[in-house]
Design a protein around this motif. Structure first.
Motif, PDB file in Angstrom:
ATOM      1  N   ILE A 220       2.349   5.938  -4.018  1.00 40.24           N
ATOM      2  CA  ILE A 220       3.255   5.860  -2.864  1.00 40.24           C
ATOM      3  C   ILE A 220       3.906   7.228  -2.731  1.00 40.24           C
ATOM      4  O   ILE A 220       4.590   7.696  -3.648  1.00 40.24           O
ATOM      5  CB  ILE A 220       4.319   4.761  -3.065  1.00 40.24           C
ATOM      6  CG1 ILE A 220       3.612   3.398  -3.137  1.00 40.24           C
ATOM      7  CG2 ILE A 220       5.349   4.788  -1.938  1.00 40.24           C
ATOM      8  CD1 ILE A 220       4.412   2.307  -3.789  1.00 40.24           C
TER       9      ILE A 220
ATOM     10  N   VAL B 295      -1.890   2.766  -7.991  1.00 40.55           N
ATOM     11  CA  VAL B 295      -1.286   2.687  -6.657  1.00 40.55           C
ATOM     12  C   VAL B 295      -0.386   3.904  -6.485  1.00 40.55           C
ATOM     13  O   VAL B 295       0.462   4.177  -7.335  1.00 40.55           O
ATOM     14  CB  VAL B 295      -0.432   1.401  -6.513  1.00 40.55           C
ATOM     15  CG1 VAL B 295       0.295   1.398  -5.177  1.00 40.55           C
ATOM     16  CG2 VAL B 295      -1.313   0.166  -6.664  1.00 40.55           C
TER      17      VAL B 295
ATOM     18  N   LEU C 262      -5.947   0.161 -12.431  1.00 39.52           N
ATOM     19  CA  LEU C 262      -5.745   0.266 -10.990  1.00 39.52           C
ATOM     20  C   LEU C 262      -4.527   1.162 -10.726  1.00 39.52           C
ATOM     21  O   LEU C 262      -3.469   0.960 -11.301  1.00 39.52           O
ATOM     22  CB  LEU C 262      -5.496  -1.125 -10.397  1.00 39.52           C
ATOM     23  CG  LEU C 262      -5.494  -1.142  -8.876  1.00 39.52           C
ATOM     24  CD1 LEU C 262      -6.830  -1.656  -8.359  1.00 39.52           C
ATOM     25  CD2 LEU C 262      -4.354  -1.985  -8.343  1.00 39.52           C
TER      26      LEU C 262
ATOM     27  N   PHE D 243       1.699   2.481 -11.144  1.00 45.88           N
ATOM     28  CA  PHE D 243       2.314   2.900  -9.882  1.00 45.88           C
ATOM     29  C   PHE D 243       2.745   4.362 -10.020  1.00 45.88           C
ATOM     30  O   PHE D 243       3.473   4.698 -10.954  1.00 45.88           O
ATOM     31  CB  PHE D 243       3.561   2.056  -9.575  1.00 45.88           C
ATOM     32  CG  PHE D 243       3.267   0.642  -9.170  1.00 45.88           C
ATOM     33  CD1 PHE D 243       3.063   0.319  -7.839  1.00 45.88           C
ATOM     34  CD2 PHE D 243       3.216  -0.373 -10.127  1.00 45.88           C
ATOM     35  CE1 PHE D 243       2.809  -0.997  -7.454  1.00 45.88           C
ATOM     36  CE2 PHE D 243       2.963  -1.684  -9.758  1.00 45.88           C
ATOM     37  CZ  PHE D 243       2.757  -2.004  -8.421  1.00 45.88           C
TER      38      PHE D 243
ATOM     39  N   PHE E 250      -3.319  10.991  -4.279  1.00 49.34           N
ATOM     40  CA  PHE E 250      -4.119  10.036  -3.509  1.00 49.34           C
ATOM     41  C   PHE E 250      -5.616  10.120  -3.838  1.00 49.34           C
ATOM     42  O   PHE E 250      -6.364   9.191  -3.574  1.00 49.34           O
ATOM     43  CB  PHE E 250      -3.884  10.216  -2.006  1.00 49.34           C
ATOM     44  CG  PHE E 250      -2.545   9.706  -1.551  1.00 49.34           C
ATOM     45  CD1 PHE E 250      -2.183   8.377  -1.742  1.00 49.34           C
ATOM     46  CD2 PHE E 250      -1.638  10.561  -0.940  1.00 49.34           C
ATOM     47  CE1 PHE E 250      -0.944   7.907  -1.333  1.00 49.34           C
ATOM     48  CE2 PHE E 250      -0.392  10.099  -0.532  1.00 49.34           C
ATOM     49  CZ  PHE E 250      -0.045   8.777  -0.733  1.00 49.34           C
ATOM     50  N   SER E 251      -6.045  11.258  -4.399  1.00 44.44           N
ATOM     51  CA  SER E 251      -7.462  11.327  -4.777  1.00 44.44           C
ATOM     52  C   SER E 251      -7.693  10.714  -6.155  1.00 44.44           C
ATOM     53  O   SER E 251      -8.825  10.575  -6.609  1.00 44.44           O
ATOM     54  CB  SER E 251      -7.970  12.768  -4.708  1.00 44.44           C
ATOM     55  OG  SER E 251      -7.228  13.575  -5.569  1.00 44.44           O
TER      56      SER E 251
ATOM     57  N   ALA F 286       0.970  12.893   2.799  1.00 49.03           N
ATOM     58  CA  ALA F 286      -0.393  12.345   2.846  1.00 49.03           C
ATOM     59  C   ALA F 286      -1.390  13.256   2.131  1.00 49.03           C
ATOM     60  O   ALA F 286      -2.461  12.818   1.725  1.00 49.03           O
ATOM     61  CB  ALA F 286      -0.820  12.149   4.294  1.00 49.03           C
TER      62      ALA F 286
ATOM     63  N   LYS G 111      -3.151  -1.503 -17.210  1.00 49.69           N
ATOM     64  CA  LYS G 111      -4.032  -2.156 -16.234  1.00 49.69           C
ATOM     65  C   LYS G 111      -3.616  -1.746 -14.828  1.00 49.69           C
ATOM     66  O   LYS G 111      -4.449  -1.649 -13.931  1.00 49.69           O
ATOM     67  CB  LYS G 111      -3.929  -3.680 -16.381  1.00 49.69           C
ATOM     68  CG  LYS G 111      -4.577  -4.186 -17.661  1.00 49.69           C
ATOM     69  CD  LYS G 111      -4.445  -5.696 -17.775  1.00 49.69           C
ATOM     70  CE  LYS G 111      -5.008  -6.177 -19.110  1.00 49.69           C
ATOM     71  NZ  LYS G 111      -4.239  -7.301 -19.647  1.00 49.69           N
ATOM     72  N   LEU G 112      -2.298  -1.577 -14.648  1.00 56.07           N
ATOM     73  CA  LEU G 112      -1.767  -1.234 -13.317  1.00 56.07           C
ATOM     74  C   LEU G 112      -0.784  -0.067 -13.448  1.00 56.07           C
ATOM     75  O   LEU G 112       0.118  -0.106 -14.287  1.00 56.07           O
ATOM     76  CB  LEU G 112      -1.060  -2.467 -12.726  1.00 56.07           C
ATOM     77  CG  LEU G 112      -0.345  -2.309 -11.386  1.00 56.07           C
ATOM     78  CD1 LEU G 112      -1.288  -1.834 -10.295  1.00 56.07           C
ATOM     79  CD2 LEU G 112       0.323  -3.634 -10.986  1.00 56.07           C
TER      80      LEU G 112
ATOM     81  N   ALA H   3      -5.753   7.840  -6.942  1.00 50.43           N
ATOM     82  CA  ALA H   3      -5.337   6.445  -6.784  1.00 50.43           C
ATOM     83  C   ALA H   3      -6.446   5.575  -6.193  1.00 50.43           C
ATOM     84  O   ALA H   3      -7.375   6.072  -5.555  1.00 50.43           O
ATOM     85  CB  ALA H   3      -4.105   6.386  -5.885  1.00 50.43           C
ATOM     86  N   ASP H   4      -6.330   4.258  -6.422  1.00 50.86           N
ATOM     87  CA  ASP H   4      -7.235   3.298  -5.785  1.00 50.86           C
ATOM     88  C   ASP H   4      -6.671   2.861  -4.442  1.00 50.86           C
ATOM     89  O   ASP H   4      -7.402   2.669  -3.489  1.00 50.86           O
ATOM     90  CB  ASP H   4      -7.406   2.081  -6.703  1.00 50.86           C
ATOM     91  CG  ASP H   4      -8.003   2.491  -8.033  1.00 50.86           C
ATOM     92  OD1 ASP H   4      -9.186   2.844  -8.045  1.00 50.86           O
ATOM     93  OD2 ASP H   4      -7.279   2.505  -9.045  1.00 50.86           O
ATOM     94  N   TYR H   5      -5.348   2.658  -4.404  1.00 53.36           N
ATOM     95  CA  TYR H   5      -4.686   2.280  -3.161  1.00 53.36           C
ATOM     96  C   TYR H   5      -3.513   3.222  -2.918  1.00 53.36           C
ATOM     97  O   TYR H   5      -2.840   3.637  -3.865  1.00 53.36           O
ATOM     98  CB  TYR H   5      -4.181   0.833  -3.234  1.00 53.36           C
ATOM     99  CG  TYR H   5      -5.311  -0.166  -3.324  1.00 53.36           C
ATOM    100  CD1 TYR H   5      -5.985  -0.572  -2.166  1.00 53.36           C
ATOM    101  CD2 TYR H   5      -5.723  -0.670  -4.556  1.00 53.36           C
ATOM    102  CE1 TYR H   5      -7.043  -1.472  -2.250  1.00 53.36           C
ATOM    103  CE2 TYR H   5      -6.784  -1.572  -4.642  1.00 53.36           C
ATOM    104  CZ  TYR H   5      -7.438  -1.965  -3.489  1.00 53.36           C
ATOM    105  OH  TYR H   5      -8.478  -2.838  -3.562  1.00 53.36           O
ATOM    106  N   GLY H   6      -3.309   3.548  -1.653  1.00 53.89           N
ATOM    107  CA  GLY H   6      -2.217   4.463  -1.335  1.00 53.89           C
ATOM    108  C   GLY H   6      -1.406   3.990  -0.149  1.00 53.89           C
ATOM    109  O   GLY H   6      -1.930   3.352   0.770  1.00 53.89           O
ATOM    110  N   ILE H   7      -0.118   4.258  -0.203  1.00 54.23           N
ATOM    111  CA  ILE H   7       0.745   4.045   0.961  1.00 54.23           C
ATOM    112  C   ILE H   7       1.452   5.364   1.228  1.00 54.23           C
ATOM    113  O   ILE H   7       2.111   5.914   0.332  1.00 54.23           O
ATOM    114  CB  ILE H   7       1.791   2.932   0.727  1.00 54.23           C
ATOM    115  CG1 ILE H   7       1.100   1.579   0.524  1.00 54.23           C
ATOM    116  CG2 ILE H   7       2.766   2.857   1.918  1.00 54.23           C
ATOM    117  CD1 ILE H   7       2.044   0.422   0.228  1.00 54.23           C
ATOM    118  N   VAL H   8       1.278   5.887   2.450  1.00 51.42           N
ATOM    119  CA  VAL H   8       2.008   7.089   2.829  1.00 51.42           C
ATOM    120  C   VAL H   8       3.315   6.639   3.447  1.00 51.42           C
ATOM    121  O   VAL H   8       3.317   5.943   4.466  1.00 51.42           O
ATOM    122  CB  VAL H   8       1.206   7.940   3.840  1.00 51.42           C
ATOM    123  CG1 VAL H   8       2.015   9.157   4.276  1.00 51.42           C
ATOM    124  CG2 VAL H   8      -0.120   8.377   3.225  1.00 51.42           C
TER     125      VAL H   8
END
Lengths: 303, 263
Positions: A267, A265, A263, A244, A276-277, A271, A241-242, A279-284
């Motif tokens: 990290i 995520v 989902l 990382f 990142f393409s 960048a 489900k999740l 992922a749903d959410y990204g942190i650089v």
């Protein structure tokens, strides 16, 4: 690959033949005949398991007889073992791991990735009576087969055993104490983790989010996680489900093992990382700063 | 066991931002750091391990410019015996086929039990040189090799297939094996190794030392041609959580909670 083959054959007013080698291929020919004008079947007990030496002896006379303009082979463990040798023996240009094949003004072009997917290249074949391309797995959308190809049985040309190379056995995937394919949350690490001594940081984070730790190829190659924790083409396919992706650039090989996660995520300090393409959410950012902070925030949020 | 390892020097690009050079057919390399191709590093280690077990020799061969001497010295420092570098202006622009042909010219007169290459290079990723060489030299091959055991004149190897599976096979020597990453733990060169490496030979050969002409190498001798490079189109991208590490982490934790993903 069959769908792409049909498209290319249509564009050049050619026919599409499929070659099937095996010990007893059974009903598989019926399925294939919906996708091709002809299904050439070679059956023999010596074809029970893959052996590029045997396959070569079967395919060389077949190709010489049928003179195809283009030969498509999957870019798989088998295809990679076979195609370059075919190219040399047949004196044909070869382009491997193609992600697309197009015909422009009657000329064939291949698209493929370079530098781990950061650059794409359009590559042409030099003039030849025939071309060979190996095709990346799962890259083309399959269409329903509508043809009714003729099934043609071809005699197995070899009488003697191949002595230079012998198949012994299949080696099953490793089994470990944790099955990452069953987890709801997967915390995967990549090259960005840098050193084995940084693994505990990830273990603690995984515990906080209630996940299991997995890794991309470089982490497994380095021996920092066992093979059964590998996510990707040569490892496991996971659908948590999740998911990382921490310090993972997101090569095609890795992504093919986690594409169906719920989902995602990512990290990563780059960048421009392909992950990142996906992922749903990204942190650089630097994972060594982000992960401890995120761990604390998750703890706060939960309580 | 006499072994040959073919290696390549490649730019380290996993964390670098790449730009396309003028002409559109190559990338700008000025600011990139170069090192041995990762797969080749495992191949070199495997050859040295086999030499330590069975004796014999390890020769490193590459096509590359003078800057690549550093890579070759490094292989020598780890325990390889000598190196051959093939270098000529005419080699520029060679595709995998042309490179295999150049390598074959040197290797065809050498005696070897095992010829090792990496499965592929991290820059082009063709994964074809080893198998092409095997075909040109008329010896058997195995790709994606994840373990090697030698007994008499036969190698028992495992190959990687998909989904974590593999296959074991027996292959008669001499043979070409393309080595997968993770097969061993590549060592670091010792201080003594680095000192010894200075005394070892790097032979440099050009086009005139091979039996080939300018027509056989470079773009003229290639069967494929890179027409154009482009940066892949990025489709839908992740929603980026910005701000300080604190802020971004806080936002993410809230999102995960709101979606019921924090257990």
């Amino acid at each position: 690959m069959l769908t792409k083959g049909k498209e290319l054959a249509g564009a050049t007013s050619a026919e599409l033949d499929v070659v099937l080698l095996g010990k007893t291929v059974g009903d598989f020919t019926k399925l294939l005949s919906a996708y091709a004008n002809r299904v050439l079947v070679v059956e023999d007990k010596k074809l029970k398991n893959f052996n590029s030496s045997t396959y070569l002896e079967v395919l060389l006379p077949l190709i010489t007889e049928h003179t195809p303009g283009l030969i498509l082979i999957g870019h798989t463990g088998f295809g990679m073992d076979l195609a370059p040798r075919l190219a040399i023996e047949l004196d044909m240009p070869l382009i491997t791991d193609c992600t697309d094949l197009t015909i422009e003004d009657g000329n064939l072009f291949a698209t493929r990735e370079m530098y781990g997917g950061k650059i794409n290249a359009k590559v042409s074949f030099c003039k030849s009576q025939g071309y060979i391309a190996t095709v990346r797995q799962g890259i083309f959308s399959p269409e329903e087969g509508t043809l009714k190809g003729e099934v043609v049985s071809v005699a197995f040309p070899l009488t003697e055993e191949i002595e230079e190379k012998k198949f012994l056995e299949y080696v099953e995937a490793a089994v470990g104490d944790v099955d990452i394919t069953q987890a709801d949350t997967v915390v995967a690490i990549g090259r960005g983790i840098k050193e084995e001594k940084n693994i505990p940081l990830i273990n603690e984070f995984a515990e906080t989010v209630g996940g299991v730790v997995a890794g991309s190829r470089p982490v497994i190659d380095s021996g920092w996680l066992p093979k059964e924790r590998q996510v990707g083409q040569s490892g496991k396919t996971v659908k948590p489900k999740l998911y990382f992706a921490i310090g993972i650039s997101g090569s095609f090989q890795h992504v093919s093992g986690m594409r169906s996660a719920g989902l995602v995520v990512a990290i990563n300090k780059d960048a421009g990382a392909p992950i990142f393409s996906v992922a749903d959410y990204g942190i650089v950012g630097d994972l060594f700063k982000v992960i401890p902070t995120l761990k604390d925030k998750v703890k706060e949020t939960k309580s | 066991m006499d072994m040959i390892v073919c290696v390549k020097r490649v730019p380290e690009t996993t964390e670098a931002e790449l730009t396309i050079a003028e002409g559109g057919r190559s990338i700008k390399e000025e600011r990139l750091v170069f090192d041995i191709n990762e797969w080749d590093n495992y191949a070199v280690e495997e050859a040295i391990l086999l030499k330590e077990k069975f004796g014999g020799s390890v020769i490193i061969i590459m096509v590359g410019s003078e800057a690549a001497n550093e890579t070759l010295r490094h292989c020598l420092a780890k325990g390889a015996d000598s190196a051959v570098r093939l270098s000529d202006e005419a080699f520029n622009g060679s595709d995998g086929y042309a490179i295999a042909r150049i390598l074959r010219e040197v290797i065809k007169d050498m005696k070897f039990d095992l010829l090792l290459t990496g499965v592929q290079s991290s820059d082009n990723g063709y994964g074809q040189i080893g198998v092409m060489l095997a075909s040109m030299l008329k010896v058997p091959h195995a790709t994606l090799v994840t373990s090697i055991e030698i007994k008499d004149k036969v190698a028992k190897v495992t190959r990687e297939l998909e989904g974590g599976e593999g296959e074991a096979l027996e292959i008669k020597l001499p043979a070409v094996l393309s080595i997968q990453t993770g097969i061993n733990e590549p060592r670091y060169a010792s201080i003594r190794g680095i000192r010894d490496a200075m005394k070892k030979e790097i032979k440099v050969l050009g086009l005139s030392d091979t039996g080939l002409s300018a027509r056989d190498v470079g773009e003229a001798g290639s069967k494929t041609r890179i027409e154009e490079l482009f940066i892949p189109e990025v489709g839908e991208v992740a929603e980026m959580l910005t701000g300080t590490v604190e802020e971004a982490s806080g936002k993410l934790a809230e999102i995960l909670k709101s979606k019921g993903l924090l257990g």
